[in-house]
Design an enzyme around this catalytic site. Structure first.
Site, short mmCIF file in Angstrom:
data_model
loop_
_atom_site.label_atom_id
_atom_site.label_comp_id
_atom_site.label_asym_id
_atom_site.label_seq_id
_atom_site.Cartn_x
_atom_site.Cartn_y
_atom_site.Cartn_z
N TYR A 1 -43.88 -52.68 -14.56
CA TYR A 1 -43.02 -53.65 -15.23
C TYR A 1 -42.59 -54.75 -14.25
CZ TYR A 1 -42.32 -50.63 -19.31
OH TYR A 1 -42.49 -49.89 -20.45
N ARG B 1 -8.00 -43.19 -5.71
CA ARG B 1 -8.69 -42.27 -6.59
C ARG B 1 -7.69 -41.14 -6.86
NH1 ARG B 1 -14.79 -40.15 -5.23
NH2 ARG B 1 -13.66 -38.57 -4.05
N LYS C 1 -19.91 -29.27 -6.64
CA LYS C 1 -19.59 -29.78 -7.98
C LYS C 1 -20.86 -30.27 -8.66
CE LYS C 1 -18.41 -34.19 -5.83
NZ LYS C 1 -17.35 -35.17 -5.53
#
Length: 297
Positions: A248, A131, A37
């Site tokens: 950062y 699910r 998928k």
């Protein structure tokens, strides 16, 4: 014309096949499928299907019917299932593609009985993950009567943790369903579930992320290989003195004088800010997605 930066993913066919073969070998004789998928987790579903089919994989899983259509003709002797079932919007394509839906609701069961009562299908039953899937009560009612069920399946929620009580609870629930619902095959184990023990594998396992290098359990260490290697252009080399910080949030402090490379790679390429400290410490990181050239080796 400006020259595009050299940014690509090098995809290792040998590693992909080796991962599938190792997962298949853990399955106590069960068939081993492959979830392809989302373009095989971003690596290109058609190329992955071709390589795994040559290695012996016969069962493939996509999420949607448009993914199934894009795959086109499958290698001879293989089969494809659509995990999201059959929606009202899918009826047209579901009638013509030789692909099995994984039926997840009473509405999907009714649609399939209406358009293709003689064709095989798969059925998902939810055993605790909440699910997709029928409830156990729905599954053992008369709802599935008349269906040609190729594979009855469920999905483990916590198999990456061997000691989690959900594993045994879901296994017991699935065994109870197996005794009451006729199907040609039964399937419970995902990538992590394959290593949960022989009792979890049944007739068919359905690995996904571990095919592509994800290590879900300790058993995979030293066996599951990375399939993806990002390559990016070096824009600049910098000499960083001891005690200077990088990036950062100043999340990394140089423990000694260091030479560091600035790469032509950023957020839009899937290199997330949360990777910053990992990269600075020298641990491997993999972009979730990379705009550029995919090259299989």
């Amino acid at each position: 014309m400006p020259v595009s930066p050299a940014l690509r993913l090098v995809l290792d066919s040998n590693a992909l096949v080796a991962n599938w073969r190792w997962l298949a070998a853990q399955g106590a004789g069960a068939a081993c499928g492959a979830a392809v998928k989302a373009e095989a987790y971003g690596l290109g579903a058609a190329a992955v299907v071709e390589r795994l089919a040559r290695a012996g994989c016969r069962d493939f899983f996509v999420a949607t019917w448009d993914e199934a259509e894009r795959l086109g003709a499958l290698p001879q002797g293989t089969a494809l299932s659509v995990l999201h079932g059959v929606r009202e919007a899918d009826l047209g394509i579901a009638k013509v593609l030789d692909v099995r839906p994984v039926l997840n609701s009473p509405e999907q069961v009714a649609r399939w009985k209406e358009i293709a009562p003689d064709r095989p299908c798969d059925v998902m039953v939810d055993t605790g993950m909440n699910r997709l899937g029928l409830s156990p009560e729905q599954a053992v009612s008369d709802l599935l009567a008349g269906l040609r069920i190729e594979t009855l399946m469920s999905h483990l929620a916590c198999a990456d943790d061997q000691a989690h009580p959900m594993n045994e609870a879901q296994l017991a629930a699935f065994i109870a369903l197996k005794g009451r619902i006729a199907a040609r095959r039964y399937s419970l184990a995902n990538s992590a579930g394959i290593c949960a023990g022989a009792g979890y594998v049944f007739d068919l396992t359905r690995p996904g992320i571990s095919l592509y290098g994800g290590i879900q359990r300790a058993e995979g260490e030293g066996h599951i290989r990375s399939v993806v290697q990002p390559e990016a252009e070096v824009l600049q080399l910098r000499d960083v003195p001891v005690g200077d910080t990088i990036g950062y949030g100043a999340t990394f402090t140089a423990p000694h004088a260091m030479r560091v490379a600035i790469l032509n790679l950023g957020y839009a390429d899937g290199y997330l800010r949360c990777f910053t400290a990992m990269a600075a410490h020298g641990r491997p990181t993999r972009p979730a997605r990379c705009w550029g050239v995919y090259r299989w080796t």
